[in-house]
Design a protein around this motif. Structure first.
Motif, PDB file in Angstrom:
ATOM      1  N   ILE A 178      39.085 -51.630  93.440  1.00 31.35           N
ATOM      2  CA  ILE A 178      40.156 -51.761  94.780  1.00 31.35           C
ATOM      3  C   ILE A 178      38.888 -50.325  95.469  1.00 31.35           C
ATOM      4  O   ILE A 178      39.385 -49.193  94.690  1.00 31.35           O
ATOM      5  N   ALA A 179      37.872 -50.322  96.596  1.00 31.59           N
ATOM      6  CA  ALA A 179      37.724 -49.119  97.112  1.00 31.59           C
ATOM      7  C   ALA A 179      37.778 -49.063  98.492  1.00 31.59           C
ATOM      8  O   ALA A 179      37.908 -50.479  98.928  1.00 31.59           O
ATOM      9  N   ASP A 180      38.542 -48.253  99.158  1.00 33.04           N
ATOM     10  CA  ASP A 180      38.269 -48.350 100.742  1.00 33.04           C
ATOM     11  C   ASP A 180      36.785 -48.007 101.526  1.00 33.04           C
ATOM     12  O   ASP A 180      36.372 -49.438 102.271  1.00 33.04           O
ATOM     13  N   VAL A 181      35.992 -47.650 100.644  1.00 35.11           N
ATOM     14  CA  VAL A 181      34.723 -47.741 101.272  1.00 35.11           C
ATOM     15  C   VAL A 181      33.788 -48.467  99.908  1.00 35.11           C
ATOM     16  O   VAL A 181      33.255 -47.945  98.943  1.00 35.11           O
ATOM     17  N   GLY A 182      32.606 -48.891 100.117  1.00 31.94           N
ATOM     18  CA  GLY A 182      31.962 -50.028  99.444  1.00 31.94           C
ATOM     19  C   GLY A 182      30.162 -49.303 100.007  1.00 31.94           C
ATOM     20  O   GLY A 182      29.816 -49.386 100.507  1.00 31.94           O
ATOM     21  N   LEU A 183      29.431 -48.963  98.630  1.00 31.64           N
ATOM     22  CA  LEU A 183      28.263 -48.396  99.137  1.00 31.64           C
ATOM     23  C   LEU A 183      27.259 -49.486  98.450  1.00 31.64           C
ATOM     24  O   LEU A 183      27.140 -49.586  97.146  1.00 31.64           O
ATOM     25  N   VAL A 184      26.631 -49.459  99.628  1.00 31.28           N
ATOM     26  CA  VAL A 184      25.460 -50.974  99.145  1.00 31.28           C
ATOM     27  C   VAL A 184      23.715 -51.351  99.371  1.00 31.28           C
ATOM     28  O   VAL A 184      24.221 -49.797 100.085  1.00 31.28           O
ATOM     29  N   GLY A 185      23.118 -51.306  98.950  1.00 34.56           N
ATOM     30  CA  GLY A 185      21.384 -50.943  98.962  1.00 34.56           C
ATOM     31  C   GLY A 185      20.695 -51.495  98.133  1.00 34.56           C
ATOM     32  O   GLY A 185      21.492 -52.039  96.595  1.00 34.56           O
ATOM     33  N   PHE A 186      19.270 -51.121  98.055  1.00 39.18           N
ATOM     34  CA  PHE A 186      18.219 -51.372  97.309  1.00 39.18           C
ATOM     35  C   PHE A 186      18.735 -50.165  95.783  1.00 39.18           C
ATOM     36  O   PHE A 186      19.152 -49.140  95.884  1.00 39.18           O
ATOM     37  N   PRO A 187      18.210 -51.309  94.996  1.00 39.54           N
ATOM     38  CA  PRO A 187      18.211 -50.132  94.258  1.00 39.54           C
ATOM     39  C   PRO A 187      17.410 -48.830  93.820  1.00 39.54           C
ATOM     40  O   PRO A 187      16.494 -48.649  94.711  1.00 39.54           O
ATOM     41  N   ASN A 188      18.170 -47.776  94.228  1.00 33.59           N
ATOM     42  CA  ASN A 188      16.813 -46.361  93.594  1.00 33.59           C
ATOM     43  C   ASN A 188      17.123 -45.685  95.223  1.00 33.59           C
ATOM     44  O   ASN A 188      15.834 -45.262  96.123  1.00 33.59           O
ATOM     45  N   VAL A 189      18.281 -46.061  96.566  1.00 34.18           N
ATOM     46  CA  VAL A 189      18.087 -45.483  97.683  1.00 34.18           C
ATOM     47  C   VAL A 189      19.081 -44.300  97.929  1.00 34.18           C
ATOM     48  O   VAL A 189      18.888 -43.428  98.528  1.00 34.18           O
ATOM     49  N   GLY A 190      19.510 -44.038  95.989  1.00 35.22           N
ATOM     50  CA  GLY A 190      20.415 -42.619  96.205  1.00 35.22           C
ATOM     51  C   GLY A 190      21.915 -43.236  96.818  1.00 35.22           C
ATOM     52  O   GLY A 190      22.400 -41.894  96.910  1.00 35.22           O
ATOM     53  N   LYS A 191      22.377 -44.478  96.396  1.00 35.02           N
ATOM     54  CA  LYS A 191      23.824 -44.256  96.439  1.00 35.02           C
ATOM     55  C   LYS A 191      24.513 -43.393  95.764  1.00 35.02           C
ATOM     56  O   LYS A 191      25.490 -42.956  95.796  1.00 35.02           O
ATOM     57  N   SER A 192      23.794 -43.752  94.051  1.00 29.19           N
ATOM     58  CA  SER A 192      25.113 -42.934  92.966  1.00 29.19           C
ATOM     59  C   SER A 192      24.764 -41.280  93.665  1.00 29.19           C
ATOM     60  O   SER A 192      25.941 -40.492  93.591  1.00 29.19           O
ATOM     61  N   THR A 193      23.739 -40.605  94.195  1.00 34.54           N
ATOM     62  CA  THR A 193      23.822 -38.851  95.027  1.00 34.54           C
ATOM     63  C   THR A 193      24.558 -38.982  95.539  1.00 34.54           C
ATOM     64  O   THR A 193      25.089 -38.183  95.950  1.00 34.54           O
ATOM     65  N   PHE A 194      24.391 -39.800  97.049  1.00 40.90           N
ATOM     66  CA  PHE A 194      25.386 -39.680  97.512  1.00 40.90           C
ATOM     67  C   PHE A 194      26.648 -39.470  97.555  1.00 40.90           C
ATOM     68  O   PHE A 194      27.804 -38.805  98.089  1.00 40.90           O
ATOM     69  N   LEU A 195      27.750 -40.622  96.699  1.00 37.90           N
ATOM     70  CA  LEU A 195      28.672 -40.567  96.251  1.00 37.90           C
ATOM     71  C   LEU A 195      29.161 -39.374  95.232  1.00 37.90           C
ATOM     72  O   LEU A 195      30.432 -38.113  95.079  1.00 37.90           O
ATOM     73  N   SER A 196      28.258 -38.467  94.853  1.00 37.43           N
ATOM     74  CA  SER A 196      27.899 -37.802  93.334  1.00 37.43           C
ATOM     75  C   SER A 196      28.298 -35.796  94.623  1.00 37.43           C
ATOM     76  O   SER A 196      28.926 -35.497  94.230  1.00 37.43           O
ATOM     77  N   ARG A 197      27.337 -36.442  95.928  1.00 41.51           N
ATOM     78  CA  ARG A 197      27.963 -35.237  97.201  1.00 41.51           C
ATOM     79  C   ARG A 197      29.302 -35.239  97.571  1.00 41.51           C
ATOM     80  O   ARG A 197      29.394 -34.080  98.918  1.00 41.51           O
ATOM     81  N   VAL A 198      29.503 -36.353  98.480  1.00 41.74           N
ATOM     82  CA  VAL A 198      30.866 -36.978  99.305  1.00 41.74           C
ATOM     83  C   VAL A 198      32.302 -37.253  98.161  1.00 41.74           C
ATOM     84  O   VAL A 198      33.260 -36.677  98.924  1.00 41.74           O
ATOM     85  N   SER A 199      32.161 -37.241  96.655  1.00 46.40           N
ATOM     86  CA  SER A 199      33.160 -37.305  95.817  1.00 46.40           C
ATOM     87  C   SER A 199      33.031 -36.072  94.929  1.00 46.40           C
ATOM     88  O   SER A 199      32.718 -35.782  94.829  1.00 46.40           O
ATOM     89  N   ASN A 200      34.779 -36.741  93.960  1.00 46.89           N
ATOM     90  CA  ASN A 200      34.445 -36.442  92.398  1.00 46.89           C
ATOM     91  C   ASN A 200      34.162 -36.699  91.704  1.00 46.89           C
ATOM     92  O   ASN A 200      33.411 -36.196  90.428  1.00 46.89           O
ATOM     93  N   ALA A 201      32.975 -37.967  91.985  1.00 51.59           N
ATOM     94  CA  ALA A 201      32.235 -38.951  91.160  1.00 51.59           C
ATOM     95  C   ALA A 201      31.259 -38.582  90.347  1.00 51.59           C
ATOM     96  O   ALA A 201      30.232 -37.319  91.154  1.00 51.59           O
ATOM     97  N   LYS A 202      30.750 -38.984  88.792  1.00 53.02           N
ATOM     98  CA  LYS A 202      29.456 -37.614  88.554  1.00 53.02           C
ATOM     99  C   LYS A 202      28.753 -39.091  87.794  1.00 53.02           C
ATOM    100  O   LYS A 202      28.983 -39.126  87.087  1.00 53.02           O
ATOM    101  N   PRO A 203      28.394 -39.337  88.254  1.00 51.48           N
ATOM    102  CA  PRO A 203      27.873 -40.515  88.019  1.00 51.48           C
ATOM    103  C   PRO A 203      26.297 -40.402  87.166  1.00 51.48           C
ATOM    104  O   PRO A 203      26.075 -39.417  88.000  1.00 51.48           O
TER     105      PRO A 203
END
Length: 178
Positions: A21-46
């Motif tokens: 359950i999330a307000d926003v979902g990051l979608v895209g092909f592999p290796n486009v930077g979704k995890s990096t984006f998440l780590s920069r805008v949130s408290n996540a450490k993927p």
């Protein structure tokens, strides 16, 4: 509960599944930077690495807004590939998490570091979303044109083509990021 003599009872096996359950979902092909984006805008450490399918399970992060204005949850959905809606790879496992988001951010690589066309990538992901569940393609979307620092040549030409294709024709905003 055990049945008494002369009583009938019904036995059920029930599988309960909690979807992300999330307000926003990051979608895209592999290796486009979704995890990096998440780590920069949130408290996540993927886990972040330069290879496909680094993310095997959705990662959640909380984005805190300034001045105590609240926040929202963002989910990094593992990379989708063509055929995901038919179960290719772990397609159904990934797509089912997107159902419980309110907004989608397509993360795309306009620099083409993987040798793909960013316009075709977005079209392919939207096709998979529609094929899996046509309501997914109706969710509000924006495009994060990531890795613009890696574009060789005229950055404006690539971003302009994304904006022409998606902002002008479909009303989907494009945000160049790095």
């Amino acid at each position: 509960m055990y049945a008494q003599p002369g009583q009938n009872y019904l036995e059920l096996n029930v599988l309960l599944e909690l979807k992300v359950i999330a307000d926003v979902g990051l979608v895209g092909f592999p290796n486009v930077g979704k995890s990096t984006f998440l780590s920069r805008v949130s408290n996540a450490k993927p886990k972040i690495a330069n290879y496909h399918f680094t993310t095997l399970n959705p990662n959640l992060g909380v984005v805190d807004l300034k001045n105590g204005a609240g926040g929202f949850v963002i989910a990094d959905i593992p990379g989708l590939i063509e055929g995901a809606s038919e179960g290719v790879g772990l397609g159904h496992e990934f797509l089912r998490h997107i159902e419980r988001t309110k907004v989608l951010i397509h993360v795309v690589d306009p620099a083409g570091t993987e040798g793909r066309d960013p316009v075709e990538d977005i079209r392919a992901i939207n096709k998979e979303l529609f094929a899996y569940n046509d309501t997914l393609s109706k969710k509000p979307q924006v495009i994060a044109a990531n890795k613009i620092d890696a574009i060789y040549g005229d950055e404006n030409e690539i971003i302009a083509s994304l904006k022409e294709e998606f902002e002008e024709k479909e009303g989907i905003k494009v945000f160049p990021i790095s």
